[in-house]
Design a protein around this motif. Structure first.
Motif, PDB file in Angstrom:
ATOM      1  N   LEU A  29       0.829  -1.201   0.000  1.00 11.74           N
ATOM      2  CA  LEU A  29       0.000   0.000   0.000  1.00 11.74           C
ATOM      3  C   LEU A  29       0.865   1.253   0.000  1.00 11.74           C
ATOM      4  N   VAL A  30       1.969   1.206   0.757  1.00 12.16           N
ATOM      5  CA  VAL A  30       2.849   2.379   0.862  1.00 12.16           C
ATOM      6  C   VAL A  30       3.599   2.608  -0.438  1.00 12.16           C
ATOM      7  N   PHE A  31       4.141   1.514  -1.016  1.00  8.75           N
ATOM      8  CA  PHE A  31       4.986   1.656  -2.205  1.00  8.75           C
ATOM      9  C   PHE A  31       4.237   1.383  -3.515  1.00  8.75           C
ATOM     10  N   LYS A  32       2.923   1.329  -3.443  1.00  8.30           N
ATOM     11  CA  LYS A  32       2.122   1.008  -4.627  1.00  8.30           C
ATOM     12  C   LYS A  32       2.359   2.006  -5.749  1.00  8.30           C
ATOM     13  N   ASP A  33       2.332   3.258  -5.445  1.00  8.00           N
ATOM     14  CA  ASP A  33       2.533   4.282  -6.474  1.00  8.00           C
ATOM     15  C   ASP A  33       3.923   4.220  -7.060  1.00  8.00           C
ATOM     16  N   ASP A  34       4.931   3.908  -6.214  1.00  6.95           N
ATOM     17  CA  ASP A  34       6.287   3.792  -6.747  1.00  6.95           C
ATOM     18  C   ASP A  34       6.398   2.630  -7.714  1.00  6.95           C
ATOM     19  N   ILE A  35       5.757   1.522  -7.345  1.00  7.77           N
ATOM     20  CA  ILE A  35       5.798   0.352  -8.245  1.00  7.77           C
ATOM     21  C   ILE A  35       5.151   0.693  -9.578  1.00  7.77           C
ATOM     22  N   LYS A  36       4.023   1.386  -9.563  1.00  9.68           N
ATOM     23  CA  LYS A  36       3.353   1.773 -10.816  1.00  9.68           C
ATOM     24  C   LYS A  36       4.251   2.664 -11.658  1.00  9.68           C
ATOM     25  N   SER A  37       4.833   3.642 -11.035  1.00 14.13           N
ATOM     26  CA  SER A  37       5.686   4.570 -11.789  1.00 14.13           C
ATOM     27  C   SER A  37       6.890   3.849 -12.363  1.00 14.13           C
ATOM     28  N   TYR A  46      10.789  -0.130 -23.404  1.00 10.35           N
ATOM     29  CA  TYR A  46      10.671  -1.302 -24.269  1.00 10.35           C
ATOM     30  C   TYR A  46       9.674  -1.106 -25.416  1.00 10.35           C
ATOM     31  N   LEU A  47       8.667  -0.263 -25.224  1.00  8.08           N
ATOM     32  CA  LEU A  47       7.572  -0.156 -26.187  1.00  8.08           C
ATOM     33  C   LEU A  47       7.833   0.955 -27.187  1.00  8.08           C
ATOM     34  N   ASN A  48       7.477   0.635 -28.448  1.00 10.32           N
ATOM     35  CA  ASN A  48       7.689   1.577 -29.543  1.00 10.32           C
ATOM     36  C   ASN A  48       6.416   2.339 -29.890  1.00 10.32           C
ATOM     37  N   LYS A  49       5.306   2.046 -29.225  1.00 13.11           N
ATOM     38  CA  LYS A  49       4.023   2.675 -29.529  1.00 13.11           C
ATOM     39  C   LYS A  49       3.381   3.157 -28.240  1.00 13.11           C
ATOM     40  N   ARG A  50       2.466   4.079 -28.396  1.00  9.40           N
ATOM     41  CA  ARG A  50       1.767   4.621 -27.237  1.00  9.40           C
ATOM     42  C   ARG A  50       0.748   3.609 -26.742  1.00  9.40           C
ATOM     43  N   VAL A  51       0.733   3.405 -25.441  1.00  9.74           N
ATOM     44  CA  VAL A  51      -0.153   2.424 -24.828  1.00  9.74           C
ATOM     45  C   VAL A  51      -1.175   3.155 -23.964  1.00  9.74           C
ATOM     46  N   HIS A  52      -2.463   2.795 -24.175  1.00  9.03           N
ATOM     47  CA  HIS A  52      -3.539   3.343 -23.346  1.00  9.03           C
ATOM     48  C   HIS A  52      -3.909   2.292 -22.311  1.00  9.03           C
ATOM     49  N   ILE A  53      -3.861   2.689 -21.013  1.00 16.76           N
ATOM     50  CA  ILE A  53      -4.143   1.764 -19.921  1.00 16.76           C
ATOM     51  C   ILE A  53      -5.293   2.327 -19.101  1.00 16.76           C
ATOM     52  N   GLY A  54      -6.290   1.477 -18.861  1.00 15.82           N
ATOM     53  CA  GLY A  54      -7.444   1.926 -18.100  1.00 15.82           C
ATOM     54  C   GLY A  54      -7.182   1.998 -16.606  1.00 15.82           C
ATOM     55  N   TYR A  55      -6.458   0.993 -16.045  1.00 14.39           N
ATOM     56  CA  TYR A  55      -6.264   0.945 -14.592  1.00 14.39           C
ATOM     57  C   TYR A  55      -5.052   0.064 -14.298  1.00 14.39           C
ATOM     58  N   PHE A  71      -2.522  -4.694 -15.337  1.00 13.88           N
ATOM     59  CA  PHE A  71      -2.932  -3.606 -16.224  1.00 13.88           C
ATOM     60  C   PHE A  71      -4.287  -3.986 -16.823  1.00 13.88           C
ATOM     61  N   ASP A  72      -5.301  -3.142 -16.623  1.00 19.86           N
ATOM     62  CA  ASP A  72      -6.641  -3.388 -17.156  1.00 19.86           C
ATOM     63  C   ASP A  72      -6.888  -2.521 -18.391  1.00 19.86           C
ATOM     64  N   TYR A  91      -5.324  -5.288 -28.015  1.00 22.34           N
ATOM     65  CA  TYR A  91      -6.207  -4.949 -26.903  1.00 22.34           C
ATOM     66  C   TYR A  91      -6.243  -6.146 -25.969  1.00 22.34           C
ATOM     67  N   ALA A  92      -6.177  -5.848 -24.659  1.00 26.15           N
ATOM     68  CA  ALA A  92      -6.271  -6.916 -23.658  1.00 26.15           C
ATOM     69  C   ALA A  92      -7.128  -6.428 -22.502  1.00 26.15           C
ATOM     70  N   LYS A  93      -8.041  -7.284 -22.113  1.00 26.10           N
ATOM     71  CA  LYS A  93      -8.855  -6.958 -20.950  1.00 26.10           C
ATOM     72  C   LYS A  93      -7.999  -6.871 -19.700  1.00 26.10           C
ATOM     73  N   LYS A  94      -6.984  -7.738 -19.614  1.00 28.53           N
ATOM     74  CA  LYS A  94      -6.095  -7.729 -18.449  1.00 28.53           C
ATOM     75  C   LYS A  94      -4.745  -8.316 -18.840  1.00 28.53           C
ATOM     76  N   ILE A  95      -3.675  -7.663 -18.347  1.00 29.00           N
ATOM     77  CA  ILE A  95      -2.310  -8.170 -18.484  1.00 29.00           C
ATOM     78  C   ILE A  95      -1.684  -8.175 -17.093  1.00 29.00           C
ATOM     79  N   ASP A  96      -1.201  -9.340 -16.658  1.00 30.04           N
ATOM     80  CA  ASP A  96      -0.550  -9.481 -15.354  1.00 30.04           C
ATOM     81  C   ASP A  96       0.933  -9.778 -15.551  1.00 30.04           C
ATOM     82  N   LEU A  97       1.779  -8.981 -14.862  1.00 33.26           N
ATOM     83  CA  LEU A  97       3.217  -9.249 -14.788  1.00 33.26           C
ATOM     84  C   LEU A  97       3.514  -9.829 -13.412  1.00 33.26           C
ATOM     85  N   ARG A  98       4.136 -10.985 -13.367  1.00 33.23           N
ATOM     86  CA  ARG A  98       4.391 -11.649 -12.084  1.00 33.23           C
ATOM     87  C   ARG A  98       5.898 -11.630 -11.767  1.00 33.23           C
TER      88      ARG A  98
END
Length: 886
Positions: A29-37, A46-55, A71-72, A91-98
């Motif tokens: 909870l404390v480092f959640k924003d850091d992990i996202k950033s 890594y990505l060559n194109k603009r990615v739109h992420i809902g959540y 990523f939703d 397009y992906a409804k959900k992508i999980d990185l583990r």
């Protein structure tokens, strides 16, 4: 004591576990924003194109023991070089990185697994070689980055996939239920294992569809060599609809080489799973025989160049059978090439042989230029149409059987197979077909079309038909003739030329009406637009709407939305009719009929019986006798779309000459005599005279008369005419509408009603004198009304005055020579009238009596007495106010 110790240990373990979970949750909870950033920053490297992420979310408990970065609603639009489109690339409804949660405390996130759920992947290559799937770019220096990818597994679930190469005209589409990749992706050389279940929606090369709507499984191992840019298929088990295939292949930096093959496949399984250009073979055919198949894919590894695709296939000693048909001794050799290695894309059946109906069939076929397919080949032998319908149908037919004996060569092109399959170019077509016992039914139609026999000979654009016997329900006909410019007609370049004849013993036109229940009406042209030529008709019996026509002969000429019959003859209601006819379609399903018909003798009784008394109940077939000579000119429209006969627009002229006519027991005639009784006529005419007059009316017989009737605006107009009958001579005129509204005028001499036509001195000759009765009949034909017609009487008086003036002028010209030069005035022609002769027989040896004035008054002869009676009778008639003398 042990239980207490165990319970204390459990409390400590549970407490520590819960504490750790709470601590980890708190840290997340404390480092959640850091992990996202960190994640977004690393993704941009890594990505060559603009990615739109809902959540974006971080969690552990759903993926325990792994930590999960989710990523939703991830969306990437297609981008070709610098051009961005609105089309979806990924397009992906959900992508999980583990990653390992222990790395969390070391500020190091090593992603070892990616899960993608409900995705759409649309890969596309333009004609210029630009792609939309260059998602990754060379990464920047990631020394200080907390993220790195050490992938060991990639899993896709419920993923739609398309690949479209506009340059090579390749199109693949599929749906992956589950696709699982395993391997050490970060190694320079490793083995990639993949296991998947998927649906092949389509595999298409140019215009040729190779596979469509099939389920498949694949278990494959690939040797990946990133040092030499080579991957090679070590082993692959591929099954398409449970058909096993062997796959080998190798892709290097500059070339590719694949092989897909299978041997010993069951013929029935292959027939149920593969198609060429949507000619789907139906399921559940009892097949035997073996099928061998080989596919080679070889060429340069380039985006804008298609590799060479070549395939060979053959069938050995095959058979297909089902209830009603069988094919045996099937032997076939075929090949396919996309043209890279041969210079022409084509399918070639170099050998096709089978037996059916105890006869052999052999032939060959090549199909090239699949956008505009060109078909070439030869065929000789017997074709079982039931087998053709079962294997390649249904062709909108619920039933097809019979046989065709075929012998011919063909070379033709289908110019627009999808939009206009009739558009053909014929380079060479020579064939003869013998048809035998063909039966066919269309979908949702119980009627069966039968072709008993017939021969068709085709020479390029010419076709000749000999003794083609066709039947539908109870109707049958035979067609003979020739047709020219067939291919040009089908592709709209030229009119079809027809010179044929149709003969029939029995034809019921109601059989031609569709039995399908139409849910909606649609206007469509009925008459042909591009057919020239003629059709000779010989029809012995034709039934239409319960009406019978026999011995029809005629000639029909084709025109632009027009059929012309320059002459036609036949028999209807036992009357011979001949004339001409023209039918024009001015707009879809709106026909204008023009005809000129004549008959030397039409008998009323069968005519009325045939036409159901013309839908009226006043004069029926049992009430009428006689015949008529008729000349009819007719023009009128018929709206087939609205199912209306537009009677109010009919334009008709009918010349009719009736002879030996008779009307018996016509009820409205009684209304005339009842009107005479009720209106004061009984005061002038004895009841016995009215009764006698009524008896003659109810058995009315008349001599010949003729007139010209017209029909306009829904009204039949009868000009004034004189009908001479056994009851009386009557002048008649009036109108009669199609809804049976009537307005008739009658006039006749009063003396004829009285029946004073003879005496003891001989016949009473009509000298034209006396007074006339004027009647009007109006209302409807079923409920007529009568009244005295004063207007008609005035009109006749005026006509008589004009005649008197003309007679005076003629008398002056004849007697005194006045106005001799006026040719409009006719001279009087005297006509001798019969004179009375009185012959008196006084006997022999009579004694002459004294003749005095007194004796003259006392002794009057019979003639004098009769004259006195007539005078008194006339004086009494003058006193009546109901009738007036002319």
């Amino acid at each position: 004591m042990n239980w207490k110790k165990a319970f204390n240990i459990f409390k400590w373990v549970a407490g520590i576990t819960i504490g750790l979970m709470l601590a980890i949750s708190a840290l997340i909870l404390v480092f959640k924003d850091d992990i996202k950033s960190y994640a977004l920053k690393e993704a941009n490297k890594y990505l060559n194109k603009r990615v739109h992420i809902g959540y974006i979310d971080v969690g552990i408990w759903k993926s325990f023991p792994d930590m999960r970065l989710s990523f939703d609603d991830v969306l990437v639009h297609s981008k070709f070089d610098t051009t961005i489109t609105a089309d979806t690339a990924i397009y992906a409804k959900k992508i999980d990185l583990r990653f390992n949660p222990l790395d969390f405390f070391n500020n190091d996130f090593s992603v070892h697994r990616i899960d993608i759920d409900q995705a759409k992947l649309n890969l596309k290559i333009l004609e210029n070689g630009q792609v939309n799937y260059d998602f990754l770019k060379p990464s920047e220096d990631t020394t200080n980055s907390p993220f790195e990818f050490n992938l060991e597994r990639i899993n896709l679930r419920a993923t739609d996939f398309t690949y479209h190469n506009e340059s090579t005209q390749q199109f693949y589409e599929g749906y992956f239920k589950n696709l699982d990749f395993n391997g050490s992706f970060n190694e320079k050389q490793f083995v990639l294992n993949a296991l998947t279940e998927f649906d092949v929606k389509t595999i298409q090369s140019k215009s040729l569809t190779l596979i469509e709507n099939k389920s498949a499984k694949c278990d494959i191992s690939i040797q990946m060599d990133q040092i030499n840019d080579v991957f090679e298929i070590i082993s692959a088990d591929l099954s398409i609809n449970k058909l096993p295939f062997l796959v080998r292949g190798k892709v290097s930096n500059d070339s590719l080489n694949f092989y897909v093959g299978s041997r010993g496949l069951e013929l029935s399984q292959v027939a149920n799973n593969f198609s060429i250009q949507e000619l789907d073979v139906v399921d559940e055919i009892n097949g035997q025989g073996k099928v061998n198949f080989e596919l080679f894919i070889r060429g340069a590894n380039e985006k804008t160049k298609s590799p060479a695709i070549d395939a060979n296939f053959n069938i050995e000693n095959g058979s297909l059978s089902e209830q009603g048909f069988s094919l045996s001794n099937i032997n076939l050799n075929g090949s396919y090439t996309n043209g890279i290695s041969t210079g022409k894309e084509q399918v070639v059946l170099s050998k096709l042989q089978f037996n059916t109906l105890n006869e052999a069939f052999s032939g060959n076929l090549s199909i090239s230029d699949f956008d505009r397919p060109r078909l070439r080949g030869k065929a000789k032998g017997l074709l079982d149409l039931k087998a053709i319908h079962r294997l390649f149908g249904p062709f909108s037919l619920s039933e097809l059987s019979g046989s065709v004996l075929l012998d011919g060569n063909f070379d033709l092109r289908m110019n627009s197979p999808k939009t206009d399959p009739q558009n053909l170019t014929i380079y060479d077509l020579r064939a003869s077909l013998r048809l035998n016992n063909i039966i066919t039914k269309f979908m949702n139609d119980e009627r069966a079309v039968r072709i008993k026999d017939g021969k068709i000979t085709i020479r390029n654009q010419f076709a000749g038909i000999t003794d083609l016997s066709v039947s539908l329900n109870q109707s049958s006909l035979t067609l003979d003739g020739q047709f020219n410019h067939l291919a040009d007609y089908f592709k709209g370049a030229r009119n079809l030329s027809v010179d044929a004849s149709v003969s029939s013993d029995f034809l019921n036109l109601d059989d031609l009406s569709s039995t399908q229940e139409e849910t909606s009406k649609s206007k469509a042209w009925i008459l042909p637009n591009k057919i020239d030529g003629k059709l000779m008709l010989t029809l012995n019996e034709v039934i239409y709407s319960d009406h019978q026509y026999t011995f029809i002969k005629g000639k029909m000429n084709f025109g632009k939305r027009k059929l012309t019959f320059p002459y036609v003859s036949g028999v209807s209601a036992k009357a011979k009719i001949n004339g001409r006819l023209k039918i024009t379609e001015t707009r879809p399903m709106y026909l204008v009929v023009e005809t000129s018909l004549s008959s030397p003798k039409v008998n009323f009784k069968p005519l009325f019986a045939e036409w159901n008394n013309f839908d009226q109940t006043v004069i029926k077939s049992e009430n009428i006798n006689g015949s008529a000579k008729i000349q009819l000119d007719f023009k009128g429209p018929f709206d087939l779309y609205e199912e209306e006969i537009l009677k109010e627009k009919f334009d008709v002229k009918a010349k009719v000459k009736i002879t030996d006519g008779a009307l018996m027991n016509v009820e409205p005639f009684k209304e005339i005599t009842q009107s005479l009784r009720a209106s004061g006529g009984g005061l002038l005419i004895k009841k016995s005279k009215i009764d006698a007059f009524e008896a003659r009316l109810l058995n009315l017989q008349f001599d010949s008369f003729e007139n010209e009737f017209t029909v306009k605006n829904g009204v039949i107009t009868i000009p004034k005419m004189t009908i001479r009958s056994n009851a009386l001579d009557v002048n008649l005129s009036g109108t009669h509408s199609f809804d049976n509204a009537i307005d008739y005028s009658f006039d006749f001499r009063f003396r004829e009603i009285k029946g004073t036509t003879s005496s003891e001195f001989g016949d009473v000759i009509d000298d034209g004198t006396g007074f006339r009765v004027f009647l009007k009949m109006y209302g409807t034909i079923d409920y007529p009304e009568f009244k005295w017609d004063k207007e008609a009487k005035k009109a006749v008086k005026e006509e008589k005055r004009e005649e008197a003036k003309d007679d005076l002028k003629s008398a002056l010209k004849t007697g005194f020579g006045i106005n001799k030069k006026d040719t409009t005035i006719k001279e009087i022609k005297t006509t001798e009238k019969p004179k009375e002769k009185i012959i008196m027989d006084f006997g022999q040896d009579t004694i002459q009596e004294d003749f005095t004035e007194e004796s003259k008054k006392k002794k009057k002869n019979a003639l004098q007495r009769k004259i006195d009676a007539w005078k008194k009778e006339n004086e009494k008639e003058k006193e009546e106010s109901i009738f007036e003398f002319e």
